[in-house]
Design a protein around this motif. Structure first.
Motif, mmCIF file in Angstrom:
data_model
loop_
_atom_site.group_PDB
_atom_site.id
_atom_site.type_symbol
_atom_site.label_atom_id
_atom_site.label_comp_id
_atom_site.label_asym_id
_atom_site.label_seq_id
_atom_site.Cartn_x
_atom_site.Cartn_y
_atom_site.Cartn_z
ATOM 1 N N GLU A 255 0.812 -1.217 0.000
ATOM 2 C CA GLU A 255 0.000 0.000 0.000
ATOM 3 C C GLU A 255 0.849 1.272 0.000
ATOM 4 O OE1 GLU A 255 -3.274 2.355 2.784
ATOM 5 O OE2 GLU A 255 -2.704 0.296 3.270
ATOM 6 N N ALA A 256 1.877 1.304 0.866
ATOM 7 C CA ALA A 256 2.698 2.519 0.948
ATOM 8 C C ALA A 256 3.382 2.812 -0.381
ATOM 9 C CB ALA A 256 3.730 2.367 2.063
ATOM 10 N N SER A 257 3.892 1.765 -1.033
ATOM 11 C CA SER A 257 4.552 1.960 -2.322
ATOM 12 C C SER A 257 3.556 2.412 -3.385
ATOM 13 C CB SER A 257 5.232 0.664 -2.772
ATOM 14 O OG SER A 257 6.281 0.318 -1.895
ATOM 15 N N LEU B 74 2.936 3.661 -13.672
ATOM 16 C CA LEU B 74 2.924 3.320 -12.253
ATOM 17 C C LEU B 74 3.698 2.032 -11.995
ATOM 18 C CD1 LEU B 74 1.980 3.944 -9.412
ATOM 19 C CD2 LEU B 74 -0.205 2.852 -9.934
ATOM 20 N N VAL B 75 3.487 1.013 -12.841
ATOM 21 C CA VAL B 75 4.228 -0.246 -12.700
ATOM 22 C C VAL B 75 5.733 -0.004 -12.842
ATOM 23 C CG1 VAL B 75 4.694 -2.479 -13.783
ATOM 24 C CG2 VAL B 75 2.348 -1.754 -13.399
ATOM 25 N N LEU B 76 6.108 0.791 -13.814
ATOM 26 C CA LEU B 76 7.530 1.084 -14.006
ATOM 27 C C LEU B 76 8.131 1.698 -12.754
ATOM 28 C CD1 LEU B 76 10.062 1.380 -15.809
ATOM 29 C CD2 LEU B 76 9.148 3.604 -16.540
ATOM 30 N N GLY B 77 7.451 2.683 -12.195
ATOM 31 C CA GLY B 77 7.965 3.311 -10.984
ATOM 32 C C GLY B 77 8.088 2.345 -9.822
ATOM 33 N N ASP C 126 11.592 0.737 -7.920
ATOM 34 C CA ASP C 126 11.767 0.997 -6.494
ATOM 35 C C ASP C 126 12.347 -0.254 -5.829
ATOM 36 O OD1 ASP C 126 11.512 1.471 -3.782
ATOM 37 O OD2 ASP C 126 9.537 2.385 -3.947
ATOM 38 N N GLY C 127 13.420 -0.106 -5.097
ATOM 39 C CA GLY C 127 14.049 -1.263 -4.445
ATOM 40 C C GLY C 127 13.142 -1.978 -3.478
ATOM 41 N N HIS D 242 9.327 -6.586 -1.048
ATOM 42 C CA HIS D 242 7.898 -6.909 -0.941
ATOM 43 C C HIS D 242 7.615 -8.334 -1.401
ATOM 44 C CE1 HIS D 242 3.603 -6.890 -1.612
ATOM 45 N NE2 HIS D 242 3.776 -6.987 -2.920
ATOM 46 N N VAL D 243 8.119 -8.725 -2.576
ATOM 47 C CA VAL D 243 7.808 -10.062 -3.088
ATOM 48 C C VAL D 243 8.504 -11.142 -2.257
ATOM 49 C CG1 VAL D 243 7.260 -9.315 -5.417
ATOM 50 C CG2 VAL D 243 9.605 -9.914 -4.865
#
Length: 475
Positions: A129-131, A357-360, A364-365, A370-371
């Motif tokens: 959510e934060a990302s 949005l996906v690219l950004g 992002d590290g 996350h995964v």
């Protein structure tokens, strides 16, 4: 000076606009304002409620946007004439046949308080959510062309470059020019089917397989033939027999974290499968949308084949957001032009904002962290769900290496469809096996999404449903 719509009502705890809207809704629901009736004048309602006229105007405009009222130029606002609400319209469709769309419809229609161990996605609070919020804020300051113009036919170049790098890490060599962005994994398969199939063409699927494969192929008027699936992949003897008898155009499958079984294609089966495909002139569509949930990456058909006979598709709905629709197709160079033309014909420029949005988020590290957290969390959920199901006598067909799903056999040959209908009446959406089986041979199986199976209420209702199903079985 602050707008009236931003002032909070200290009594209602909501905006003044919300308070006005709630008042009108209550009057409509209570038939004080009947269908076709004119709403109170803006001046009169503002005075009676002690709010500004601009607040009432804003409330009426929002109600009109919702469809509750209708604006008539020069006359005012009127209650829209709607058919009376029927509880049958909002209740679960218990009588719907357990077909390939049964689970999707029930899961997507489920209310906020319903439980969905049968759905195919992660809970919202498992998503980053934060990302997502950070990415949306950044996107809000992008140049106006990003916000307002169509995307390029192939899709955002920077994202395709990044996807090419990610695929190479998994052994799939695809230049950015061999990647077409789509609005989802589902649209990617649809584009491939439109490109390669004619009505009446035969397509092979696994049995069981992801139910939406069947739904999509039926929409394309394809002839569908299924091949039994084993823990190592499709039954090769029966696969070869199907090739000889039916001469299929396509085979659609998941190589790893197979949906619904959770199985992973073995290396030996993968090599034999590609040899059979080459001999028969068969094209394989490899749906790889669960790739980032795999603990240890297994070889892919697309990598072993070099994208000659294999088309790979993917998306980010399982790891980033189901509402942010962005997928891709990786294919041989001479097919890209035709696929791109179809994409332009069907969706013109595609979802540029989603791609940005996906690219950004991928750059992002935090995405890798996350995964990795998702994989670990799923391993724990897999063990916990398997343990709880074992207490009911429900056993997994196999224990997957990772991912979302447990494919389980019910005890005493209980009917999964009957159990699912019983549970649906209690607000729990299950996934009965025959929704995944073209041959309808999975009547005693059920798929469980381990990420959606933590609530103890699921197991209480499941026990009751199993007991009810057992009582209806012939002695």
């Amino acid at each position: 000076m602050l707008e009236a719509v931003q002032i909070k009502d200290p009594v209602a705890g909501d905006t003044l606009v919300g308070r006005v809207m709630a008042t009108i809704r209550q009057r409509i629901a209570g038939r004080t304002l009947a269908p076709g009736a004119k709403l109170p004048s803006i001046r009169g309602l503002a005075e009676s409620m002690g709010v500004s006229k601009s607040t009432v105007v804003e409330a009426y405009e929002r109600l009109a946007a919702e469809g509750a009222v209708q604006a008539r130029r020069g006359s005012g606002f009127y209650v829209r004439r709607l058919p009376p609400l029927s509880l049958a319209d909002v209740a679960p469709r218990l009588d719907r046949a357990v077909d390939p769309l049964w689970i999707s419809r029930q899961s997507l229609d489920a209310g906020a308080d319903d439980l969905r161990p049968g759905c195919g996605w992660l809970p919202a609070d498992w998503m980053p959510e934060a990302s997502l919020r950070r990415g949306l804020r950044k996107l809000g300051s992008a140049e106006v062309a990003t916000l307002a113009e169509y995307g390029t036919p192939l899709g955002l170049p920077a994202l395709r470059q990044l996807l090419a790098h990610r695929l190479a890490e998994r052994g799939v060599e695809a230049a950015p020019e061999q990647i077409v962005l789509a609005e989802s994994g589902t649209q990617a398969i649809d584009l491939v089917c439109r490109f390669l199939l004619e009505p009446g063409d035969t397509v092979l699927v696994d049995d069981p397989c992801y139910f939406n494969f069947q739904a999509l192929l039926r929409a394309h008027r394809a002839r569908i033939v299924s091949v039994p699936y084993t823990p190592a992949g499709p039954d090769l003897a029966l696969f070869a027999q199907a090739l000889a008898e039916h001469r299929p155009r396509l085979y659609i499958t998941n190589s790893a974290l197979h949906n619904p079984t959770g199985a992973t294609l073995s290396a030996a089966t993968a090599h034999r499968l590609l040899k059979l495909a080459e001999q028969a002139g068969l094209t394989i569509v490899e749906d790889d949308i669960f790739a980032d949930l795999e603990p240890e990456f297994a070889p892919r058909l697309a990598g072993l084949d070099g994208l000659e006979r294999v088309i790979q598709i993917g998306s980010f709905s399982k790891t980033l957001s189901a509402s942010m629709r962005c997928g891709y197709i990786a294919a041989r160079p001479d097919w890209i032009e035709g696929l791109t033309d179809l994409k332009v014909a069907l969706s013109f420029g595609g979802g540029r904002l989603a791609a940005e949005l996906v690219l950004g988020l991928l750059k992002d590290g935090s995405y890798r962290r996350h995964v990795e957290g998702l994989r670990q969390r799923l391993v724990r959920a897999m063990a916990e769900t398997a343990g709880r199901l074992a207490g009911l006598g429900i056993e997994p067909w196999l224990m997957p290496r990772g991912g979302l799903f447990l494919w389980c056999r019910l005890p005493s040959e209980l009917d999964a469809g009957a159990i699912a209908r019983h549970a649906l009446a209690e607000g729990i959406v299950l996934a009965p096996g025959n929704a995944f089986s073209l041959s309808q041979t999975a009547r005693h199986f059920m798929r469980f999404n381990v990420a959606q199976s933590a609530d103890p209420r699921i197991y209480g209702v499941l026990r009751e449903a199993m007991q009810a199903a057992a009582s209806r079985q012939p002695a």
